[in-house]
Design an enzyme around this catalytic site. Structure first.
Site, PDB file in Angstrom:
ATOM      1  N   HIS A   1       0.886  -1.244   0.077  1.00 24.18           N
ATOM      2  CA  HIS A   1       0.001   0.051  -0.099  1.00 24.18           C
ATOM      3  C   HIS A   1       0.796   1.307   0.042  1.00 24.18           C
ATOM      4  O   HIS A   1       0.154   2.285  -0.328  1.00 24.18           O
ATOM      5  CB  HIS A   1      -0.848  -0.086   1.213  1.00 24.18           C
ATOM      6  CG  HIS A   1      -0.384   0.393   2.307  1.00 24.18           C
ATOM      7  ND1 HIS A   1       0.245  -0.637   3.047  1.00 24.18           N
ATOM      8  CD2 HIS A   1      -0.245   1.427   3.302  1.00 24.18           C
ATOM      9  CE1 HIS A   1       0.924   0.235   4.365  1.00 24.18           C
ATOM     10  NE2 HIS A   1       0.337   1.241   4.279  1.00 24.18           N
TER      11      HIS A   1
ATOM     12  N   LYS B   1       9.670  -2.745   3.309  1.00 23.51           N
ATOM     13  CA  LYS B   1      10.909  -2.403   4.128  1.00 23.51           C
ATOM     14  C   LYS B   1      10.965  -3.759   5.244  1.00 23.51           C
ATOM     15  O   LYS B   1       9.867  -3.686   5.792  1.00 23.51           O
ATOM     16  CB  LYS B   1      10.986  -1.194   4.816  1.00 23.51           C
ATOM     17  CG  LYS B   1      12.067  -0.880   5.525  1.00 23.51           C
ATOM     18  CD  LYS B   1      12.861  -0.064   4.604  1.00 23.51           C
ATOM     19  CE  LYS B   1      14.157   0.199   5.228  1.00 23.51           C
ATOM     20  NZ  LYS B   1      15.127  -0.956   5.365  1.00 23.51           N
TER      21      LYS B   1
ATOM     22  N   LYS C   1       3.963  -1.775  12.005  1.00 22.39           N
ATOM     23  CA  LYS C   1       4.871  -1.045  12.914  1.00 22.39           C
ATOM     24  C   LYS C   1       5.268   0.375  11.912  1.00 22.39           C
ATOM     25  O   LYS C   1       5.160   1.432  12.546  1.00 22.39           O
ATOM     26  CB  LYS C   1       6.391  -1.924  12.654  1.00 22.39           C
ATOM     27  CG  LYS C   1       7.282  -1.198  13.731  1.00 22.39           C
ATOM     28  CD  LYS C   1       8.374  -2.292  13.729  1.00 22.39           C
ATOM     29  CE  LYS C   1       7.958  -3.741  14.233  1.00 22.39           C
ATOM     30  NZ  LYS C   1       9.497  -4.438  14.455  1.00 22.39           N
TER      31      LYS C   1
ATOM     32  N   LYS D   1       9.881  -8.965   5.196  1.00 16.29           N
ATOM     33  CA  LYS D   1      11.045  -9.476   5.972  1.00 16.29           C
ATOM     34  C   LYS D   1      11.385 -10.653   5.339  1.00 16.29           C
ATOM     35  O   LYS D   1      10.976 -11.249   4.232  1.00 16.29           O
ATOM     36  CB  LYS D   1      10.189 -10.145   7.104  1.00 16.29           C
ATOM     37  CG  LYS D   1      11.159 -10.289   8.238  1.00 16.29           C
ATOM     38  CD  LYS D   1      11.445  -8.989   9.202  1.00 16.29           C
ATOM     39  CE  LYS D   1      12.372  -9.210  10.169  1.00 16.29           C
ATOM     40  NZ  LYS D   1      12.222  -7.692  11.004  1.00 16.29           N
TER      41      LYS D   1
ATOM     42  N   SER E   1      15.931   3.731   9.639  1.00 18.35           N
ATOM     43  CA  SER E   1      16.459   3.211   8.200  1.00 18.35           C
ATOM     44  C   SER E   1      15.735   4.031   7.177  1.00 18.35           C
ATOM     45  O   SER E   1      16.193   4.227   6.011  1.00 18.35           O
ATOM     46  CB  SER E   1      15.621   1.751   8.152  1.00 18.35           C
ATOM     47  OG  SER E   1      16.338   0.847   8.407  1.00 18.35           O
TER      48      SER E   1
HETATM   49  P1  NAD Z   1      21.188  -9.744  17.245  1.00 15.29           P
HETATM   50  O1  NAD Z   1      21.615 -11.113  16.466  1.00 15.29           O
HETATM   51  O2  NAD Z   1      22.244  -8.861  17.222  1.00 15.29           O
HETATM   52  O3  NAD Z   1      21.005 -10.288  18.856  1.00 15.29           O
HETATM   53  C1  NAD Z   1      20.241 -11.405  19.608  1.00 15.29           C
HETATM   54  C2  NAD Z   1      20.979 -11.834  20.661  1.00 15.29           C
HETATM   55  O4  NAD Z   1      20.062 -12.702  21.204  1.00 15.29           O
HETATM   56  C3  NAD Z   1      22.248 -12.232  20.399  1.00 15.29           C
HETATM   57  O5  NAD Z   1      23.393 -11.766  21.376  1.00 15.29           O
HETATM   58  C4  NAD Z   1      22.017 -13.812  20.564  1.00 15.29           C
HETATM   59  O6  NAD Z   1      23.494 -14.524  21.327  1.00 15.29           O
HETATM   60  C5  NAD Z   1      21.147 -13.714  21.786  1.00 15.29           C
HETATM   61  N1  NAD Z   1      20.357 -14.920  21.766  1.00 15.29           N
HETATM   62  C6  NAD Z   1      20.272 -15.887  21.036  1.00 15.29           C
HETATM   63  N2  NAD Z   1      19.443 -16.967  21.621  1.00 15.29           N
HETATM   64  C7  NAD Z   1      19.015 -16.910  22.729  1.00 15.29           C
HETATM   65  C8  NAD Z   1      18.473 -17.338  24.035  1.00 15.29           C
HETATM   66  N3  NAD Z   1      17.878 -18.435  23.630  1.00 15.29           N
HETATM   67  N4  NAD Z   1      18.529 -16.367  25.265  1.00 15.29           N
HETATM   68  C9  NAD Z   1      18.963 -15.149  25.085  1.00 15.29           C
HETATM   69  N5  NAD Z   1      19.708 -14.767  24.304  1.00 15.29           N
HETATM   70  C10 NAD Z   1      19.649 -15.328  22.903  1.00 15.29           C
HETATM   71  O7  NAD Z   1      19.567  -9.615  16.876  1.00 15.29           O
HETATM   72  P2  NAD Z   1      18.825  -8.253  17.089  1.00 15.29           P
HETATM   73  O8  NAD Z   1      19.096  -7.433  15.625  1.00 15.29           O
HETATM   74  O9  NAD Z   1      19.355  -7.483  18.209  1.00 15.29           O
HETATM   75  O10 NAD Z   1      17.587  -8.566  17.207  1.00 15.29           O
HETATM   76  C11 NAD Z   1      16.836  -9.185  18.140  1.00 15.29           C
HETATM   77  C12 NAD Z   1      15.330  -9.183  18.212  1.00 15.29           C
HETATM   78  O11 NAD Z   1      14.892  -7.632  17.889  1.00 15.29           O
HETATM   79  C13 NAD Z   1      14.867  -9.824  17.128  1.00 15.29           C
HETATM   80  O12 NAD Z   1      13.360 -10.693  17.308  1.00 15.29           O
HETATM   81  C14 NAD Z   1      14.558  -8.946  15.958  1.00 15.29           C
HETATM   82  O13 NAD Z   1      13.639  -9.571  14.932  1.00 15.29           O
HETATM   83  C15 NAD Z   1      14.018  -7.785  16.938  1.00 15.29           C
HETATM   84  N6  NAD Z   1      14.513  -6.446  16.000  1.00 15.29           N
HETATM   85  C16 NAD Z   1      15.605  -5.939  15.476  1.00 15.29           C
HETATM   86  C17 NAD Z   1      15.848  -4.959  14.911  1.00 15.29           C
HETATM   87  C18 NAD Z   1      17.276  -4.204  14.520  1.00 15.29           C
HETATM   88  O14 NAD Z   1      17.522  -3.262  14.312  1.00 15.29           O
HETATM   89  N7  NAD Z   1      18.181  -5.297  14.627  1.00 15.29           N
HETATM   90  C19 NAD Z   1      14.610  -4.083  14.867  1.00 15.29           C
HETATM   91  C20 NAD Z   1      13.397  -4.468  15.206  1.00 15.29           C
HETATM   92  C21 NAD Z   1      13.231  -5.694  15.901  1.00 15.29           C
END
Ligand code: NAD
Length: 469
Positions: free
Chosen positions: A65, A70, A94, A106, A362
Site C-alpha cells: 500500500h 521494508k 509498525k 521480511k 532506516s
Molecule cells: P542480534 O543477532 O544482534 O542479537 C540477538 C542476541 O540474542 C544475540 O546476542 C544472541 O546471542 C542472543 N540469543 C540467542 N538465543 C538466545 C536465547 N535463547 N536466550 C537469550 N539470548 C539469546 O539480533 P537483534 O538485531 O538484536 O534482534 C533481536 C530481536 O529484535 C529480534 O526479534 C529482531 O527481530 C528484533 N528487532 C531487531 C531490529 C534491529 O534493528 N536489529 C529491529 C526491530 C526488531
C-alpha cells in the site's frame, strides 16, 4: 490454558482483536491482513571444505500500500516461511504506527550463523541478494532490506555490493538496503537506533504518573530495576541507554544462560566478563543459571525480552514478576501469555511500537541515500553562525558575557547524529502518545491500541487511493 498457536496465527489474532474496534469492511480488513507476496528459494552453497549444501531462504512482502516495502533479514536455524510472513506483517503495522511511509517485508535464511565461516556467510548472502535482484524483490523503490537477528552492517554491505553489480540504475542504488556501515552509505545512529528507540518508548511509558500509580510504581525511569534477554544489537543498546537513563540492570539472559543480581551490576562489566571468559555465566557476585529463560522470571520492574519470539508463554507467564514488559524482540510474548499478563495488570509495551526505532532510522538512511547528501551538511554552519549572532546581540543588549562553554554548546549546530536521534526521539514520543490515547479512549491494552492505529492508517491509505469506498 489453550495450546499456543503459530507466530503468524498470533499476529492474525491480534489483528482480528483490534479490527473488531474498527468499522472497516470485511474486504478491506482482509486486504490489510493478508501477505501479498512471498518468494521462497533454495540455492546451493559450496562450503569451505568443498561440499555442497542447499540453503533455504525467503522474502515476504506483506503490503504494497506504500512503496518500497521494508524489513530486516534474519539468519536463524529455526526461521520458516510462516515466521517470515508474521514478521513482514508486523513490519507493515509498525511502519504505520510510527508514520514511516513503507509497506512491510521480511527476509530469512535458515542457518545458524555460528556454523558457518565468514567466507561462507558472504557467499550465501551474495547469492541471496542475487536471487532477490533477479526476481525484482529488492530495489530502492521496490523492497529495501535491513539487519535483523543474526545480520548487521557487514551483510548489508555485501547485499549492496551485489545489487550494485547487477542493477542498470546505479544512481539511487545505495538506497536498496539500509543498516549499511557509514562508509557504505549508512547513517550515523542506525546501529543503535532500535535499542535507543526501545529506551525512548520505555521512558515515555514510565513518565505518565497515573499509569505508573496503577502498577504501584513512581513515575520516571530513575531507580527502576530491569532485566534484558539478549545482548545483541537491540538488547545491548536498550540496556545501555536505560542504564544511562538511571535504571538499574539486575539480570541478563544470553544463549549460554543467565545471570541475576538483585542490587544490580554494570552492563560494561558484564560485557567485559564475557569478553574475557567467553560467557556471561560466573559473573562475580551474581547468581548464574544454565537456561536463559529463567531470567524472565526474576524480580524486576521492567523486563526487556530482546532476543527471539515466543519466550514468554502460558507456561512461564505465571512466574513473570515484572510490572512492565518492553518488547525489544519481535513477538516475544505469545498471544495467550499476553492475554494472561494483561488480565494480571502487567503493562506490555508492544514490539510493534517499541522496536520501531530501527525502521524509523532506516527511513532516514533511505532519505539520505536518495538525496545524496548528509543530514546537516547544508545547514549546520548557517545555524551555528545564526546562533552566534543572536548570542552577540544578547551580550550587547544585556552588557553581560556568555561563557565560552555555553557559547560552544549553544552555537554548535546540529550534526547528522543529532538530527537522527532527535527525529527518532520525536517519533517514539509522538507514537506513544497516539497509542496511549487510543488505549484510553477505547479501553484497550497498548498492543490492541497500536494495531487499531495501524489498521486505521492503512485503511485510510487504501480509501484515499480510491480502491475502497
Ligand atoms: P542480534 O543477532 O544482534 O542479537 C540477538 C542476541 O540474542 C544475540 O546476542 C544472541 O546471542 C542472543 N540469543 C540467542 N538465543 C538466545 C536465547 N535463547 N536466550 C537469550 N539470548 C539469546 O539480533 P537483534 O538485531 O538484536 O534482534 C533481536 C530481536 O529484535 C529480534 O526479534 C529482531 O527481530 C528484533 N528487532 C531487531 C531490529 C534491529 O534493528 N536489529 C529491529 C526491530 C526488531
Amino acid at each position: 490454558m489453550s495450546q499456543e498457536v503459530s507466530f503468524l496465527e498470533q499476529v492474525d489474532r491480534m489483528f482480528e482483536k483490534a479490527a473488531g474496534y474498527t468499522n472497516h469492511s470485511a474486504g478491506l480488513l482482509r486486504q490489510i491482513q493478508m501477505c501479498n507476496s512471498t518468494y521462497a528459494m533454495e540455492f546451493p552453497l559450496q562450503r569451505d571444505d568443498g561440499t555442497i549444501e542447499t540453503i533455504r531462504a525467503w522474502r515476504a512482502e506483506h503490503s504494497q500500500h506504500k512503496l518500497p516495502t521494508k524489513g530486516g533479514i534474519r539468519y536463524a536455524s529455526n526461521v520458516n516461511e510462516d515466521e517470515v510472513k508474521a514478521l513482514a506483517t508486523l513490519m507493515t503495522y509498525k511502519c504505520a504506527i510510527v508514520d514511516v511511509p513503507f509497506g512491510g517485508a521480511k527476509g530469512g535464511i535458515k542457518i545458524s550463523t555460528r556454523a558457518y565461516s565468514d567466507t561462507e556467510l558472504q557467499r550465501l548472502t551474495r547469492r541471496y541478494a542475487y536471487e532477490l535482484t533477479r526476481k525484482n524483490f529488492i530495489g530502492p523503490g521496490i523492497d529495501v532490506p535491513a539487519p535483523d537477528y543474526g545480520t548487521g552492517g557487514r551483510e548489508m554491505a555485501w547485499i549492496l555490493d551485489t545489487y550494485n553489480s547487477l542493477t542498470r540504475e546505479p544512481l539511487d542504488a545505495l538506497a536498496c538496503v539500509t543498516g549499511k556501515p557509514v562508509g557504505q552509505g549508512g547513517i550515523r545512529g542506525r546501529t543503535e537506533a532500535t535499542g535507543r528507540g526501545c529506551y525512548f518508548g520505555i521512558r515515555e511509558a514510565c513518565s505518565y504518573a497515573d499509569d505508573m500509580e496503577k502498577l504501584g510504581l513512581t513515575p520516571g525511569l530513575q531507580g527502576k530495576t530491569f532485566i534484558v534477554q539478549g545482548l545483541g544489537n537491540v538488547g545491548y543498546h536498550a540496556a545501555m541507554y536505560m542504564e544511562e537513563g538511571g535504571a538499574i540492570l539486575v539480570g541478563v539472559g544470553e544463549y549460554e544462560g543467565a545471570i541475576y543480581k538483585a542490587d544490580g551490576f554494570k552492563l560494561a562489566d558484564v560485557i567485559d566478563h564475557r569478553a574475557k571468559t567467553g560467557s556471561i555465566l560466573g559473573f562475580p557476585g551474581a547468581e548464574s543459571f544454565e537456561s536463559s529463560k529463567v531470567v524472565l522470571e526474576q524480580d524486576c520492574d521492567i523486563l526487556v525480552p530482546a532476543a527471539l519470539e515466543g519466550q514468554i508463554t502460558t507456561e512461564n507467564a505465571p512466574r513473570v514478576k515484572a510490572k512492565i514488559i518492553g518488547e525489544g524482540a519481535n513477538g516475544p510474548t505469545t498471544a495467550d501469555a499476553d492475554a494472561y499478563l494483561a488480565e494480571r495488570g502487567v503493562m506490555i509495551i508492544p514490539d510493534v511500537y517499541l522496536n520501531a526505532g530501527g525502521v524509523t532510522v532506516s527511513y532516514f538512511e533511505w532519505l539520505r541515500n536518495l538525496s545524496h547528501v548528509r543530514f546537516g551538511r547544508m545547514n549546520r554552519r548557517f545555524e551555528s553562525t545564526t546562533v552566534t549572532n543572536i548570542l552577540e546581540a544578547v551580550e550587547n543588549l544585556s552588557g553581560k558575557r556568555i561563557s565560552e562553554d555555553d557559547r560552544e554548546r549553544l552555537a554548535q549546530g546540529a550534526t547528522e547524529v543529532d538530527l537522527v536521534n532527535s527525529g527518532l526521539e520525536e517519533t517514539m514520543i509522538h507514537a506513544y502518545a497516539e497509542t496511549r490515547a487510543i488505549a484510553h479512549d477505547r479501553g484497550t491494552d497498548l498492543r490492541t491500541a497500536a494495531f487499531i492505529n495501524a489498521i486505521d492508517k492503512i485503511a485510510k491509505s487504501y480509501t484515499e487511493m480510491g480502491i475502497w469506498p
